[in-house]
Design an enzyme around this catalytic site. Structure first.
Site, short mmCIF file in Angstrom:
data_model
loop_
_atom_site.label_atom_id
_atom_site.label_comp_id
_atom_site.label_asym_id
_atom_site.label_seq_id
_atom_site.Cartn_x
_atom_site.Cartn_y
_atom_site.Cartn_z
N ASP A 121 1.10 -1.17 0.17
CA ASP A 121 0.48 0.39 -0.09
C ASP A 121 0.43 1.18 -0.33
O ASP A 121 2.19 0.71 0.36
CB ASP A 121 -0.61 0.40 0.93
CG ASP A 121 -1.40 1.04 1.22
OD1 ASP A 121 -2.47 1.34 0.46
OD2 ASP A 121 -1.53 2.19 2.77
N TYR A 171 -0.02 4.47 1.16
CA TYR A 171 -0.75 5.75 1.91
C TYR A 171 -0.48 5.11 3.78
O TYR A 171 -0.90 4.66 3.81
CB TYR A 171 -1.74 7.13 1.44
CG TYR A 171 -1.14 7.07 0.39
CD1 TYR A 171 -1.00 8.40 -0.08
CD2 TYR A 171 -2.36 6.94 -0.63
CE1 TYR A 171 -0.93 9.07 -0.75
CE2 TYR A 171 -2.31 7.54 -2.14
CZ TYR A 171 -2.14 8.46 -2.63
OH TYR A 171 -1.75 9.41 -3.50
N ARG A 182 -7.42 13.13 6.65
CA ARG A 182 -7.06 12.18 5.87
C ARG A 182 -8.40 11.17 6.41
O ARG A 182 -8.68 9.78 5.70
CB ARG A 182 -5.79 11.78 6.96
CG ARG A 182 -5.65 9.77 7.21
CD ARG A 182 -4.97 9.20 5.98
NE ARG A 182 -4.53 8.19 5.56
CZ ARG A 182 -4.45 7.26 4.21
NH1 ARG A 182 -5.04 7.71 3.23
NH2 ARG A 182 -4.19 5.54 4.34
N SER A 203 -2.83 0.89 -4.73
CA SER A 203 -3.07 1.76 -3.92
C SER A 203 -4.73 2.21 -3.85
O SER A 203 -4.78 2.01 -5.64
CB SER A 203 -2.68 3.46 -4.42
OG SER A 203 -2.60 4.23 -3.31
N ASN A 204 -5.43 2.90 -3.91
CA ASN A 204 -7.18 3.96 -3.71
C ASN A 204 -6.16 4.63 -4.61
O ASN A 204 -7.08 4.96 -4.75
CB ASN A 204 -7.49 3.79 -2.20
CG ASN A 204 -8.48 2.48 -1.78
OD1 ASN A 204 -8.39 1.79 -3.05
ND2 ASN A 204 -8.80 3.04 -0.80
#
Length: 223
Positions: free
Chosen positions: A12, A14, A43, A118-119
């Site tokens: 991932d 972040y 966030r 990642s998103n």
């Protein structure tokens, strides 16, 4: 050395490779003494909006969601966000600081496939990886934007198998986010929770296979 047969180490981005709260300095520069609060709400809402849009079936890229979350954070904290300030803060997300051990760990993983999953959309991830010192050590930068399904949906993790041409049990997936670890474990990946902030694992009926304080711990899974 572990007895797993890992072919792909998948990270991932972040919170795992990059410190999302390295935007605090820029937030404080623009809004003195409000930086930490803005960063935390920003966030929190960034994640919440990705989950909510997934549930509502109203997909937007993570960059759009990040902008919407910033707007919310500024309203909640009670500051006025100009267009110039918005652009400065969004640019800060393209220049996040990476954690100190990342480059060294990736160097050690050279014989294996390594990827970010990642998103984040490529308009966020590409500049971020390019400004880092370890972009050349990654084989792939994968984004859920390709399937328009945010993690932790099973369809999102399926992209890793398709693009890296591996089986679920050949992947070791690393994330600092408990919800991401829950999703990846549920999908069938081997998972390593990078618990940098000494958090508590979410109660979702699945546990990480491994827990480490930072990424150095994963090197025990090299064969």
């Amino acid at each position: 050395m572990s007895n797993l047969t890992i072919k792909a180490f998948v990270f991932d981005a972040y919170g795992t490779l990059f410190d999302v709260h390295s935007v605090i300095d820029k937030c404080n520069e623009i809004f003195p003494d409000k930086g930490e609060e803005i960063s935390q709400v920003w966030r929190q809402k960034q994640l919440e909006y990705s989950f909510l849009r997934q549930l509502m079936g109203t997909y937007e890229t993570f960059f759009s969601i990040t902008r919407e979350a910033l707007h919310f954070a500024c309203v909640q904290v009670g500051v006025d966000l100009s267009e110039d300030n918005e652009n400065e803060l969004l640019d800060a997300y393209l220049e996040l600081t990476h954690y100190e051990e990342v480059e060294q760990v990736l160097e050690h993983l050279k014989p294996y496939q390594t990827a970010i999953f990642s998103n984040g959309s490529l308009d966020m991830l590409s500049p971020l990886v390019e400004q880092s010192s370890f972009g050349h050590l990654l084989d792939e930068v994968l984004t859920v934007d390709e399937v328009k399904q945010f993690k932790p949906t099973p369809m999102a993790y399926q992209l890793v198998l398709k693009r890296l041409r591996v089986k679920r049990e050949e992947v070791l997936f690393m994330s600092s986010n408990p919800w991401d670890i829950a999703g990846a474990t549920n999908f069938g990946f081997h998972t390593a929770w990078i618990n940098r902030q000494d958090k508590v694992m979410d109660e979702l009926g699945v546990k990480p296979h491994f827990v480490y304080k930072d990424l150095r711990g994963i090197l025990e899974h090299k064969s």
